[in-house]
Design an enzyme around this catalytic site. Sequence first.
Site, short mmCIF file in Angstrom:
data_model
loop_
_atom_site.label_atom_id
_atom_site.label_comp_id
_atom_site.label_asym_id
_atom_site.label_seq_id
_atom_site.Cartn_x
_atom_site.Cartn_y
_atom_site.Cartn_z
N HIS A 171 5.65 5.98 1.12
CA HIS A 171 6.38 4.96 0.38
C HIS A 171 5.46 3.80 0.05
CE1 HIS A 171 6.73 3.78 4.65
NE2 HIS A 171 6.82 2.53 4.22
N LYS A 210 7.57 3.86 13.98
CA LYS A 210 8.04 2.75 13.18
C LYS A 210 8.99 3.21 12.07
CE LYS A 210 6.32 -1.19 10.48
NZ LYS A 210 5.20 -1.70 9.68
N LYS A 240 -7.18 -2.89 2.47
CA LYS A 240 -7.32 -2.61 3.90
C LYS A 240 -7.83 -1.19 4.14
CE LYS A 240 -3.67 -5.83 5.31
NZ LYS A 240 -2.40 -6.00 6.06
N HIS A 286 4.35 5.92 8.25
CA HIS A 286 4.33 5.49 9.64
C HIS A 286 4.38 6.72 10.54
CE1 HIS A 286 4.88 1.54 8.03
NE2 HIS A 286 6.04 1.86 7.51
N GLU A 310 11.92 2.66 9.59
CA GLU A 310 12.31 1.36 9.06
C GLU A 310 13.39 1.48 7.98
OE1 GLU A 310 8.44 0.06 7.78
OE2 GLU A 310 8.82 0.65 5.70
N SER A 322 0.81 -1.21 0.00
CA SER A 322 0.00 0.00 0.00
C SER A 322 0.85 1.26 0.00
CB SER A 322 -0.92 0.01 1.22
OG SER A 322 -0.16 -0.11 2.41
N ARG A 328 -2.45 3.90 5.82
CA ARG A 328 -2.55 3.56 4.39
C ARG A 328 -3.49 4.52 3.66
NH1 ARG A 328 -2.90 -1.17 7.39
NH2 ARG A 328 -1.20 -2.67 7.01
N GLN A 363 1.74 4.21 1.86
CA GLN A 363 1.67 4.27 3.31
C GLN A 363 2.71 5.19 3.92
OE1 GLN A 363 3.89 0.54 5.11
NE2 GLN A 363 2.75 -0.14 3.29
#
Length: 425
Positions: A281, A139, A306, A116, A141, A112, A300, A114
């Site tokens: 991203h 989050k 979702k 964070h 990453e 997706s 998302r 998205q």
Amino acid sequence: MAKVFKIVPTTQKYDWGKIGLSSKVAQYAAASKIPGFTLDEKAPYAELWMGTHPSGPSRLLASDTNETLAHYLAANPELIGGTVIERFRDAGAAEGNIPFLLKVLAIGKALSIQTHPDKKMAEELHRERPDVYKDANHKPEMALALTPFTAMCGFLPLQKTATYLLSTPEFAALIPQATVDKFLSVASSSNPTGPCEKAALRDVFSAVMTATEVEFQAQLAKLVQRYEAGRALPAESGVKDLVLRLNSQFPGDIGVFCAFMLNHVSMNPGDAIFLAAGEPHAYVSGDIVECMATSDNVIRAGLTPKLRDIPNLVSGLTYRAADASRHLVKPASFDNTTHTTLYDPPIPEFSVLRVVLPTGAAEAHRAIDGPSIAIVTEGAGEVESDGQRVQVAEGDVLFVAAGAEAQIIAGANGLVAYRAFVEVK
């Protein structure tokens, strides 16, 4: 007490994962004979989780009671180390939770669009919607390519998006003309991350992501028809294939238009990108090792069946427009090692080592003042620590205790491993 021991990761099946043994996740699970794992050749194996997150906790391989790693570490806190427990007490380190989560992702179709949340936003979202945002942690990453890997990450330079607005009428049609004019007036700014420039980018992105379904599906249909007919303009050559790929996977989805606003990057094994909070991203294809702060919070807005939370995604982005190179993590040497590379993003929760050993070679890692988790992604060999030797092969996952030195020795076919760790600096 053993300082190095095998743990059992958790496999996750999501729609975007690669099917059966085409997935690195399934390959590793099958090769290491994960207890209870039965291969389904028709299932999409998307993620392998290695850590203490409650949504997919790792367990001790040698435990008769199916004991979780978190439970074992809580009973034996010296394996985490006192400095890490003190630094990450708020994240549950005293209860056995390590501050990072290591994963392998096998991406068959795009994830997706998205972002964070940062820590403050994560706490607010968890308080307001604990059914959706299941923890209160941020989050950040890092993704390290295992195979050729493509992704969209961060906003394009302003001038590049301006070029698409001028060359792609279907994209521009989703945005009010006044918003387009304002954006074009700042697109050549010498300060692309200034407040006016960020506001103009936010207005463009928000207009696209909040366009009505009738409007954006009509424009997307026109765009795809034009590209399939071979009528893409030269200025669109770098985005045409991505648009067609995304639309084939998510027909009529608003997220396809993000290809005109986000950087498209291609990576090879050994390349890595870091995504801080608020950076939009979407991973597009390939296999990666991913490390993040221990969280499962995802906001998302497209390319997904979702829940889409467009208001929170739009409000939480940084709107930093720049070339994708700003997301790249430059590898560095790790102490005096020969075959180990360090990837050290600008956050305290984790760093990652990539170990590439030729046949019969050995590498000594100094004691790290914090816990580590490592996965063997190719080959076989053994790991020695404190007089103990553990045989390892592809797919095996190890926990390495704080303060433990480790000697990694490759077998007849060499060995490649990724080792995530935290060390308070």
